[in-house]
Design a protein around this motif. Structure first.
Motif, PDB file in Angstrom:
ATOM      1  N   ASP A 146       5.860  14.492  38.332  1.00 20.80           N
ATOM      2  CA  ASP A 146       6.432  13.155  38.364  1.00 20.80           C
ATOM      3  C   ASP A 146       5.768  12.192  37.383  1.00 20.80           C
ATOM      4  O   ASP A 146       6.264  11.095  37.143  1.00 20.80           O
ATOM      5  N   LEU A 147       4.632  12.575  36.810  1.00 18.65           N
ATOM      6  CA  LEU A 147       3.954  11.682  35.870  1.00 18.65           C
ATOM      7  C   LEU A 147       4.818  11.485  34.622  1.00 18.65           C
ATOM      8  O   LEU A 147       5.499  12.410  34.176  1.00 18.65           O
ATOM      9  N   GLY A 148       4.740  10.286  34.057  1.00 23.47           N
ATOM     10  CA  GLY A 148       5.427  10.063  32.793  1.00 23.47           C
ATOM     11  C   GLY A 148       4.792  10.872  31.674  1.00 23.47           C
ATOM     12  O   GLY A 148       5.432  11.240  30.696  1.00 23.47           O
ATOM     13  N   ARG A 149       3.505  11.127  31.793  1.00 24.34           N
ATOM     14  CA  ARG A 149       2.763  11.927  30.819  1.00 24.34           C
ATOM     15  C   ARG A 149       1.991  13.016  31.553  1.00 24.34           C
ATOM     16  O   ARG A 149       0.778  12.893  31.794  1.00 24.34           O
ATOM     17  N   PRO A 150       2.704  14.111  31.943  1.00 23.47           N
ATOM     18  CA  PRO A 150       2.050  15.135  32.771  1.00 23.47           C
ATOM     19  C   PRO A 150       0.774  15.698  32.136  1.00 23.47           C
ATOM     20  O   PRO A 150      -0.169  16.040  32.847  1.00 23.47           O
ATOM     21  N   ALA A 151       0.738  15.756  30.807  1.00 26.16           N
ATOM     22  CA  ALA A 151      -0.443  16.333  30.157  1.00 26.16           C
ATOM     23  C   ALA A 151      -1.697  15.510  30.431  1.00 26.16           C
ATOM     24  O   ALA A 151      -2.813  16.004  30.280  1.00 26.16           O
ATOM     25  N   ASP A 167      -3.549   4.431  25.572  1.00 24.78           N
ATOM     26  CA  ASP A 167      -4.130   5.769  25.428  1.00 24.78           C
ATOM     27  C   ASP A 167      -4.664   6.309  26.744  1.00 24.78           C
ATOM     28  O   ASP A 167      -5.094   7.456  26.809  1.00 24.78           O
ATOM     29  N   ILE A 168      -4.676   5.484  27.793  1.00 21.93           N
ATOM     30  CA  ILE A 168      -5.194   5.930  29.085  1.00 21.93           C
ATOM     31  C   ILE A 168      -4.058   6.180  30.070  1.00 21.93           C
ATOM     32  O   ILE A 168      -4.098   7.130  30.853  1.00 21.93           O
ATOM     33  N   CYS A 169      -3.049   5.324  30.057  1.00 26.16           N
ATOM     34  CA  CYS A 169      -1.961   5.390  31.033  1.00 26.16           C
ATOM     35  C   CYS A 169      -1.348   6.792  31.049  1.00 26.16           C
ATOM     36  O   CYS A 169      -1.013   7.339  30.003  1.00 26.16           O
ATOM     37  N   ASN A 170      -1.189   7.361  32.254  1.00 24.29           N
ATOM     38  CA  ASN A 170      -0.555   8.678  32.343  1.00 24.29           C
ATOM     39  C   ASN A 170       0.823   8.595  32.987  1.00 24.29           C
ATOM     40  O   ASN A 170       1.382   9.607  33.394  1.00 24.29           O
ATOM     41  N   GLY A 171       1.330   7.368  33.089  1.00 26.69           N
ATOM     42  CA  GLY A 171       2.699   7.217  33.566  1.00 26.69           C
ATOM     43  C   GLY A 171       2.887   7.568  35.029  1.00 26.69           C
ATOM     44  O   GLY A 171       3.956   8.035  35.419  1.00 26.69           O
ATOM     45  N   CYS A 172       1.854   7.300  35.856  1.00 23.87           N
ATOM     46  CA  CYS A 172       2.015   7.599  37.282  1.00 23.87           C
ATOM     47  C   CYS A 172       3.015   6.659  37.928  1.00 23.87           C
ATOM     48  O   CYS A 172       3.573   6.968  38.974  1.00 23.87           O
ATOM     49  N   GLY A 173       3.213   5.486  37.325  1.00 22.07           N
ATOM     50  CA  GLY A 173       4.238   4.572  37.815  1.00 22.07           C
ATOM     51  C   GLY A 173       3.845   3.786  39.047  1.00 22.07           C
ATOM     52  O   GLY A 173       4.692   3.127  39.661  1.00 22.07           O
ATOM     53  N   TYR A 174       2.569   3.818  39.442  1.00 19.65           N
ATOM     54  CA  TYR A 174       2.164   3.112  40.663  1.00 19.65           C
ATOM     55  C   TYR A 174       2.196   1.596  40.479  1.00 19.65           C
ATOM     56  O   TYR A 174       2.524   0.849  41.394  1.00 19.65           O
ATOM     57  N   CYS A 175       1.844   1.146  39.268  1.00 17.75           N
ATOM     58  CA  CYS A 175       1.826  -0.284  39.011  1.00 17.75           C
ATOM     59  C   CYS A 175       3.213  -0.909  39.157  1.00 17.75           C
ATOM     60  O   CYS A 175       3.336  -2.091  39.477  1.00 17.75           O
ATOM     61  N   VAL A 176       4.268  -0.125  38.921  1.00 15.95           N
ATOM     62  CA  VAL A 176       5.627  -0.676  38.873  1.00 15.95           C
ATOM     63  C   VAL A 176       6.036  -1.309  40.212  1.00 15.95           C
ATOM     64  O   VAL A 176       6.383  -2.490  40.254  1.00 15.95           O
ATOM     65  N   PRO A 177       5.993  -0.547  41.339  1.00 20.21           N
ATOM     66  CA  PRO A 177       6.362  -1.191  42.600  1.00 20.21           C
ATOM     67  C   PRO A 177       5.258  -2.095  43.147  1.00 20.21           C
ATOM     68  O   PRO A 177       5.507  -2.844  44.085  1.00 20.21           O
ATOM     69  N   ALA A 178       4.051  -2.014  42.590  1.00 16.16           N
ATOM     70  CA  ALA A 178       2.966  -2.849  43.113  1.00 16.16           C
ATOM     71  C   ALA A 178       3.120  -4.298  42.678  1.00 16.16           C
ATOM     72  O   ALA A 178       2.754  -5.217  43.408  1.00 16.16           O
ATOM     73  N   PRO A 201       4.268  -7.819  42.423  1.00 18.05           N
ATOM     74  CA  PRO A 201       5.158  -8.594  43.290  1.00 18.05           C
ATOM     75  C   PRO A 201       6.225  -9.379  42.520  1.00 18.05           C
ATOM     76  O   PRO A 201       7.097  -9.980  43.130  1.00 18.05           O
ATOM     77  N   TYR A 202       6.144  -9.370  41.185  1.00 21.54           N
ATOM     78  CA  TYR A 202       7.117 -10.104  40.371  1.00 21.54           C
ATOM     79  C   TYR A 202       8.076  -9.169  39.628  1.00 21.54           C
ATOM     80  O   TYR A 202       8.922  -9.649  38.866  1.00 21.54           O
ATOM     81  N   GLY A 203       7.926  -7.878  39.785  1.00 20.13           N
ATOM     82  CA  GLY A 203       8.819  -6.962  39.075  1.00 20.13           C
ATOM     83  C   GLY A 203       8.679  -7.046  37.570  1.00 20.13           C
ATOM     84  O   GLY A 203       9.675  -7.048  36.851  1.00 20.13           O
ATOM     85  N   VAL A 204       7.452  -7.102  37.070  1.00 24.08           N
ATOM     86  CA  VAL A 204       7.249  -7.276  35.631  1.00 24.08           C
ATOM     87  C   VAL A 204       7.051  -5.939  34.925  1.00 24.08           C
ATOM     88  O   VAL A 204       7.822  -5.563  34.040  1.00 24.08           O
ATOM     89  N   ILE A 205       6.029  -5.215  35.331  1.00 21.99           N
ATOM     90  CA  ILE A 205       5.646  -4.021  34.566  1.00 21.99           C
ATOM     91  C   ILE A 205       6.620  -2.884  34.876  1.00 21.99           C
ATOM     92  O   ILE A 205       7.156  -2.789  35.982  1.00 21.99           O
ATOM     93  N   GLU A 206       6.861  -2.047  33.878  1.00 25.90           N
ATOM     94  CA  GLU A 206       7.841  -0.972  34.050  1.00 25.90           C
ATOM     95  C   GLU A 206       7.474   0.183  33.132  1.00 25.90           C
ATOM     96  O   GLU A 206       6.813  -0.011  32.113  1.00 25.90           O
ATOM     97  N   GLN A 207       7.923   1.388  33.508  1.00 19.55           N
ATOM     98  CA  GLN A 207       7.726   2.540  32.622  1.00 19.55           C
ATOM     99  C   GLN A 207       8.857   2.588  31.610  1.00 19.55           C
ATOM    100  O   GLN A 207      10.010   2.344  31.952  1.00 19.55           O
ATOM    101  N   ARG A 208       8.521   2.924  30.372  1.00 17.99           N
ATOM    102  CA  ARG A 208       9.553   3.076  29.350  1.00 17.99           C
ATOM    103  C   ARG A 208      10.163   4.461  29.525  1.00 17.99           C
ATOM    104  O   ARG A 208       9.431   5.460  29.454  1.00 17.99           O
TER     105      ARG A 208
END
Ligand code: SF4
Ligand code: SF4
Ligand code: SF4
Lengths: 352, 323
Positions: free
Chosen positions: A111-116, B151-162, B164-171
């Motif tokens: 489910d990660l956007g960047r699984p690697a 370079d750190i973000c791994n796209g877990c997407g946790y910040c998105v629903p966290a 409270p203003y609906g700002v951050i999103e995954q591309r």
């Protein structure tokens, strides 16, 4: 510049489909089905969500909640079975826990956007992030559950296997319940609103799944504890589910309607039927034990997918974000006003 | 410094985050009463940050085809067309052009008006996105702003629903999360953010947060005196649910009208309670398991004890009867 399609933006907007429109003074009304709770009317921004629903896939994340629960509670039951000499059941549960936690981890990585970059999960330890705490928990629990299963399968190093079984049994309940905090520590109204009750629902649902696995995979002569756990967890599941619904107030609509509603009703039927079948006939009929066990497993999965779907529904409709917040503000204003009046009355300003 | 790390007023978030010799906290004051909806801010932001195009569609939402903040839209100008509750005060000497459809039904003698507001990440004092990020990708800068490290973000997407203003999103095509950085690169070079630089009306004001708060308080009083009773500040209060926003607003109607939450809370405020409940639930799970292993044998022992007692009693009775 690169192109980055955002499918949501290309869909026919609500404003063109009828409903809200650029006509000024849009008062929000629900077309079609009647709301169960009369909604406070408020203006929203073209019906757009206020918060962003998670982009998580239901299969991966709700599936993870289920598998993590099955594995965690299963390890606790396995430790009990191991300790009381119910070896076949213990071994079956150790296998299911290893399988569960492996699949769960795969789902998380998928489910990660960047699984690697999944190793970035262990870059830091952050107590404020349930996902960070959970990653570390999984990193401890996974190998422990794995060692318990491998020792049980091969018969090698029984002493170490027993220690691993006990360790997994202790970590298991944490694995089963932390996922509730993971969901609740978000702005999603149906999850955060029930942040007190959700851990109990997840604990009950996890135990139901694990007892179901024990019933389906263990021999009849060893299944008395599993039947007892099935009955206890089905009862706890019912109570916790009611508590969630009560706490959510108007947001509980999202649990009763749509996809979440269907899943939740299925979960209730499956859990009750599974526990009844197991408790009443599970000690003498193999088919009853297996059917009951499978029903409990399916019920637990339905519970998690229902909670997940309710969260998405509550994040997508702005009414569930705005109405409870507005109610909180109104209540605060009322209290402030009363406090102000009392104060003035106290200081004699209002006279006789 | 202690006590308010999860919620409540926190005067110096960058020092609390471990920065030494941090410059004063900066922010945005977006005064929507002077916004003309030109979207220069949206364009400047896209240009400076090289954000990808993310949908060219006709929304039917007044002049807002952008629709919302997203991973590739870090400034979003909202357009609201509504019938003003009462006559809108018009400054001396301004020509008034009739709006098409001004006599539409339901206007109750009021006038049609446009509300325009340039929305942006609030750079919360207590940022839920930052709190929940498991990788440490989101961090607090020395300016007190909140930035994602790509370079750190791994796209877990946790910040998105966290948020409270609906700002951050995954591309979608990239997987990682993106949002306004308050032009971190420009701040480092002593420049103001691109949107504030481009705004022709000074609707977007950039500066040290303390100064902006004073200026905003004066401005809202001024508007109230001029008869704009709907004027209010949003996100300025360090006592609010997120400890005050680094980017706050002067609005002319209820926040929900602009798509803003009326009383946002940083969910991490409740995290200690959540961990306690999860702990209790875990203990309950373990206790239930122990019970499941003891209860059946206890019941069985009780049942057999009862059975033997009963058979002893009946034997005694039988014996008595025989006698
Ligand atoms: S508005 Fe949302 S994305 Fe911006 S700092 Fe606050 S929580 Fe984070
Ligand atoms: S998506 Fe990226 S920035 Fe957001 S919480 Fe996950 S790692 Fe952090
Ligand atoms: S905030 Fe400034 S730049 Fe943006 S739309 Fe309004 S007037 Fe134009």
């Amino acid at each position: 510049m690169t192109r980055d399609d955002n499918p949501g933006r290309d869909a026919v907007p609500a404003a063109l489909r009828g409903g809200g429109g650029p006509d000024g003074g849009r008062r929000r009304k629900r077309s079609g089905e009647e709301p169960m709770v009369p909604r406070a009317q408020f203006q929203d921004y073209y019906g757009k969500p206020v918060i962003k629903p998670p982009a998580w896939s239901a299969r991966d994340i709700a599936g993870y909640f289920f598998l993590g629960g099955l594995a965690g509670a299963g390890s606790a039951l396995a430790a009990g079975a191991h300790l009381t000499g119910r070896t076949s059941t213990a071994t079956a549960l150790k296998f299911s826990s290893l399988g569960g936690v492996s699949l769960a981890t795969a789902a998380l990585i998928h489910d990660l956007g960047r699984p690697a970059r999944f190793t970035h999960m262990l870059r830091v330890f952050k107590p404020t992030s349930p996902m960070s705490v959970g990653s570390w928990l999984l990193a401890l629990y996974g190998p422990t559950a794995g060692a318990a299963a491998v020792s049980a399968a091969t018969g090698l190093m029984p002493r170490a296997g027993a220690v691993a079984t006990a360790g997994a049994g202790l970590l298991g309940p944490a694995v089963a319940t932390y996922t509730a905090v993971l969901a609740a520590d978000t702005a999603v109204p149906a999850w955060h609103g029930a942040h007190r009750e959700l851990p109990y629902l997840f604990a009950a649902s996890a135990t139901a799944a694990a007892s179901g696995m024990a019933l389906a995979a263990g021999p009849l002569r060893e299944n008395a504890p599993a039947r007892c756990a099935a009955a206890l967890s089905a009862t706890a599941d019912f109570v916790a589910d009611r508590a969630v619904e009560r706490r959510l107030g108007m947001v509980a609509e999202t649990l009763r309607t749509g996809r979440a509603g269907r899943l939740r009703r299925a979960a209730r039927v499956l859990t009750v039927a599974g526990a009844a079948s197991a408790a009443l006939w599970g000690h003498r009929s193999r088919p009853a034990a297996v059917a009951g066990g499978l029903a409990l497993l399916a019920g637990s999965a339905c519970t998690r997918f229902a909670v997940f779907a309710a969260g998405i529904a509550s994040a997508t409709d702005p009414v569930y974000t705005v109405a409870p917040q507005q109610a909180r503000l109104d209540e605060q204003a009322r209290l402030d006003e009363r406090a102000g009046l009392d104060e003035r009355a106290g200081s004699g300003e209002l006279g006789g | 410094m202690k006590g308010n790390l999860l919620s409540g007023p926190e005067p110096d978030p960058s020092t609390d985050a471990g920065h030494t010799d941090a410059p004063p906290r900066v922010g945005f004051f977006t005064d929507t009463s002077v916004c003309i909806g030109c979207k220069a801010c949206e364009v400047a932001c896209k240009e400076w940050n090289a954000l990808p195009e993310d949908g060219l569609s006709f929304s039917g939402m007044s002049y807002d085809n952008t629709q919302a903040l997203s991973a590739s839209t870090w400034r979003h100008v909202a357009f609201i067309e509504q019938s003003a509750p009462s006559a809108v005060p018009t400054p001396e000497g301004r020509a008034e052009l009739p709006l098409a459809g001004a006599e539409a039904p339901g206007t109750d003698g009021g006038q049609m008006r446009w509300l325009m507001s340039s929305d942006v990440c609030k750079h919360c004092t207590h940022a839920a996105c930052l709190d929940v990020c498991p990788t440490g990708s989101l961090f607090r800068t020395e300016y007190g702003t909140v930035v994602v490290q790509e370079d750190i973000c791994n796209g877990c997407g946790y910040c998105v629903p966290a948020c409270p203003y609906g700002v951050i999103e995954q591309r979608p095509a990239d997987g990682r999360a993106f949002k306004c950085t308050m032009c971190y690169d420009r701040l480092g070079a002593g420049q103001e953010p691109a949107c504030a630089k481009a705004c022709p009306t000074e609707s977007i004001q950039f500066g040290p947060l303390d100064e902006l708060r004073e200026r905003a308080a004066l401005r809202v009083d001024q508007l109230q005196e001029a008869g704009v009773t709907g004027a209010r500040l949003y996100g300025h209060d360090p006592q609010d649910g997120v400890g005050g926003d680094g980017a706050f607003f002067l609005l002319l109607d209820e926040p929900a009208v602009y798509g803003l939450p009326p009383d946002p809370q940083v969910t991490t405020r409740d995290l200690p309670a959540m961990w306690r409940h999860a702990g209790a639930a875990g203990v309950a799970l373990a206790a239930g398991t122990v019970l499941s292993f003891t209860l059946p044998s206890v019941l069985r022992a009780a049942a057999s004890a009862a059975a033997s007692a009963a058979s002893a009693a009946s034997a005694a009775l039988r014996g008595g009867g025989a006698r």
